[in-house]
Design an enzyme around this catalytic site. Structure first.
Site, PDB file in Angstrom:
ATOM      1  CG  HIS A   8      -2.054  -0.972   1.101  1.00  0.00           C
ATOM      2  ND1 HIS A   8      -3.371  -0.623   1.321  1.00  0.00           N
ATOM      3  CD2 HIS A   8      -2.089  -2.281   0.779  1.00  0.00           C
ATOM      4  CE1 HIS A   8      -4.159  -1.676   1.147  1.00  0.00           C
ATOM      5  NE2 HIS A   8      -3.388  -2.702   0.813  1.00  0.00           N
ATOM      6  CG  ASP A  74       8.631  -8.962   5.658  1.00  0.00           C
ATOM      7  OD1 ASP A  74       7.839  -8.019   5.828  1.00  0.00           O
ATOM      8  OD2 ASP A  74       9.150  -9.592   6.603  1.00  0.00           O
ATOM      9  CB  SER A  75      13.000  -5.352   3.932  1.00  0.00           C
ATOM     10  OG  SER A  75      12.173  -4.203   3.877  1.00  0.00           O
ATOM     11  CG  ASP A 169      16.090   4.562   4.426  1.00  0.00           C
ATOM     12  OD1 ASP A 169      16.644   3.473   4.627  1.00  0.00           O
ATOM     13  OD2 ASP A 169      15.314   4.762   3.468  1.00  0.00           O
ATOM     14  CE  LYS A 198      16.545   2.949   0.625  1.00  0.00           C
ATOM     15  NZ  LYS A 198      15.249   3.402   1.196  1.00  0.00           N
ATOM     16  NE  ARG A 204      11.780  -2.737  -0.707  1.00  0.00           N
ATOM     17  CZ  ARG A 204      11.970  -1.900   0.314  1.00  0.00           C
ATOM     18  NH1 ARG A 204      12.668  -0.792   0.138  1.00  0.00           N
ATOM     19  NH2 ARG A 204      11.483  -2.168   1.504  1.00  0.00           N
TER      20      ARG A 204
END
Length: 221
Positions: A8, A74-75, A169, A198, A204
């Site tokens: 989302h 998922d992280s 971050d 990044k 990711r």
């Protein structure tokens, strides 16, 4: 081909689109990425105990609900001195899911007395591609699943810096730094980097790049 990203968070959708476009070049034009949020799909309960399990359950939920291929990730942040916490609880470490500022404040308070050399940490990401497989006349049957992992090692700094990114971050300084930061000696947190900087080193980004062969195979079918 339409692929649903199980999120989302429209910012995450943009990040994933940028990474896939970079890796797939012209082939990326054959993909339409949409978010689960734009389709009014609910978030499934993240009941897994690993990043891999949670990525798969989110992708399976979306693929089953839409009949379309789904990408999910998922992280979380793993802090060595905290016994690998907050881990899969990263987004709700302070008790409220997605309260980034509260999560950062709590984590910094918990390791306030830890020396700089012992504030090592890493972001870990599991990315999953789940593709529904049609059964013999019974609609959707099994799923074809691919999972890839990526990590970004670094250090927890003592105060937040930067306005980009999200989550932890502002308090995470990656070991890998842009050449400009290396040249100047002014190292950057993830939140001080541009999206391109990044993405080049992120957990990711690494996990999604490892998924690219599976996405290419899907486009070739």
């Amino acid at each position: 081909m339409k692929i649903v990203v199980a999120t989302h968070n429209e910012g995450k959708l943009v990040e994933i689109r940028n990474i896939l476009t970079e890796q797939l070049s012209a082939a990326a034009q054959g993909i339409e990425l949409v978010s689960a949020g734009s389709l009014d799909l609910a978030d499934p309960a993240e009941t897994g105990v690993t990043f891999e399990e949670n990525a798969l359950l989110k992708a399976r939920f979306v693929a089953g609900a839409t009949g379309l291929p789904a990408i999910a990730d998922d992280s979380g942040l793993i802090v060595d001195v905290m016994g690998n916490a907050p881990g899969i609880l990263s987004a709700r470490w302070s008790g409220t899911h997605g309260d980034d500022a509260a999560n950062n404040r709590l984590l910094l308070a918990q390791i306030e007395d830890i020396p700089d050399d012992d504030r090592t940490a890493r972001f870990r990401c599991a990315a999953a591609l789940v593709v529904p497989v049609e059964s013999d006349g019974d609609g959707l049957g099994e799923f074809h699943e691919t999972v890839a992992l990526g990590e970004m090692p670094g250090t927890i700094v003592r105060h937040p810096h930067g306005m980009n990114g999200f989550g932890y971050d502002p308090i995470f300084m990656p070991d890998e730094q842009p050449q400009s930061a290396q040249d100047s000696g002014e190292l950057l947190t993830s939140a001080q980097m541009t999206p391109e900087q990044k993405n080049a080193i992120s957990h990711r980004g690494k996990a999604l790049r490892a998924l690219v062969p599976a996405v290419k195979a899907l486009l070739a079918d």
